[in-house]
Design an enzyme around this catalytic site. Structure first.
Site, mmCIF file in Angstrom:
data_model
loop_
_atom_site.group_PDB
_atom_site.id
_atom_site.type_symbol
_atom_site.label_atom_id
_atom_site.label_comp_id
_atom_site.label_asym_id
_atom_site.label_seq_id
_atom_site.Cartn_x
_atom_site.Cartn_y
_atom_site.Cartn_z
ATOM 1 N N SER A 144 0.821 -1.211 0.000
ATOM 2 C CA SER A 144 0.000 0.000 0.000
ATOM 3 C C SER A 144 0.853 1.258 0.000
ATOM 4 C CB SER A 144 -0.905 0.003 1.237
ATOM 5 O OG SER A 144 -1.536 1.252 1.415
ATOM 6 N N TYR A 169 -2.790 -0.061 9.855
ATOM 7 C CA TYR A 169 -2.918 -0.686 8.537
ATOM 8 C C TYR A 169 -1.598 -0.573 7.781
ATOM 9 C CZ TYR A 169 -4.193 -1.245 3.632
ATOM 10 O OH TYR A 169 -4.230 -1.645 2.321
#
Length: 343
Positions: A144, A169
């Site tokens: 990501s 995350y």
């Protein structure tokens, strides 16, 4: 090739499965269909691939596509299941694994850290172990752009420092890259991590900005704009992303393996940064409605700006994002209106 795609009922996973099947590969799709957002949307994606909800609902049972036949089979399973996942690897003898399953959502990770540890770290380690012991030729996995964290220099490049994530995350995705590097180094497992930037388009997640904004404007509700709109994102259309993932999944590793380059990371984005306010304006223009805007302060875990440098992916895998937001946003809105039957 025979390919395992985890996260097959997810936004990106669904589009990747579709393209791989259209290219003639044999796939097993795996997803736990959790309740982070509307599971009906996940089942609807699977239906597009010929998988019926009644057959996909039970855990740990294979079902075949009504469209692609045995070229696409689906199984509902948690990737962290250390008993069942290795059995599937042993039974199916995959060539390549495209690991897209993960607990998504930056803000949700602040409130529910355990879910992220289980799915994104324990689950990823389980996938790595299965790849290690079952002769997987190539592991392609989702990272990501959030791992760039507090970096202020844009565009983001793959060799930038990523030691300062600002959400759990992001930290789990950085952990994935470190684990993959270790397995590639120790066991010669070829792995390629793809750092996704802000992906949008038809069949997108309901917690993402385009979905939230479109839904609110159509229902005459105010939209929340964080950091008072002083944000920018590398908005990337899903078709461009899916093509890039497929190019990497299908691509030859011969040159890399000759150089013993088992571990590789790429940015995958639109190679430009666009203001959030411009993104909203495109939505307003296509809907023909002005959004009522509620200006908010910066949220924990958010990044002010993202921008992908994608030259390496273009050079190695012919990645060429082509879709402007003026094209991609209308395609999403058309899908949204059709899916929710809005005139």
């Amino acid at each position: 090739m025979k390919i395992l795609v985890t996260g097959a009922a997810g936004f990106i996973g669904f589009h990747v499965c579709k393209k791989l099947l259209e290219s003639g590969h044999t796939l097993v799709g795996l997803d736990n269909i959790n309740g982070y957002y509307d599971i009906n949307l996940k089942f609807a994606r699977l239906k597009e691939l010929g998988i019926l909800q009644t057959e996909a609902t039970p855990f740990n049972i294979f079902c075949s596509s009504k469209v692609f036949g045995d070229a696409f089979r689906f199984i509902r399973m948690d990737v962290e299941n250390r008993e069942k996942l290795p059995k599937i690897f042993r039974q199916e003898k995959f060539d390549v694994v495209c690991h897209l399953a993960a607990q998504a959502g930056v803000r949700y990770s602040i409130e529910n850290p355990e879910v992220y540890i289980d799915s994104n770290i324990v689950g990823f380690a389980n996938v790595l172990e299965c790849c290690r012991y079952h002769n997987i030729r190539h592991l392609v996995y989702a990272s990501s752009s959030s791992i760039y964290g507090l970096n202020k220099t844009v565009p983001f490049k793959e060799n930038d420092k990523t030691e300062n994530p600002i959400s759990l995350y992001a930290a789990t995705k950085k952990s994935n890259e470190l684990l993959a590097h270790t397995y590639s180094h120790l066991f010669g497992l070829p792995s390629t991590g793809l750092r996704f930037f802000t992906v949008y388009g038809p069949w997108g997640r309901p917690d993402m900005a385009l979905f939230l904004f479109t839904d609110a404007i159509l229902k005459n509700r105010p939209i929340k704009i964080f950091n008072k709109g002083n944000m920018a994102r590398d908005f990337t259309y899903i078709e461009d992303i899916a093509k890039g993932v497929v190019n990497v999944t299908e691509g030859s590793l011969d040159k890399r393996l000759k150089k013993e380059e088992y571990y590789k990371i790429y940015n995958i984005g639109n190679n430009k940064s666009q203001k959030l306010t411009d993104f909203i304006r495109e939505i307003e223009n296509y809907l023909g409605k002005h959004a009522e805007k509620k200006m908010m302060s910066m949220q924990q875990g958010d990044m002010i700006n993202t921008w992908a440098e994608t030259a390496d992916l273009a050079k190695d895998y012919l990645y060429t994002p082509e879709t402007e937001i003026s094209v991609g946003i209308p395609k999403f809105i058309d899908w949204y209106k059709e899916y929710y039957q809005i005139d």
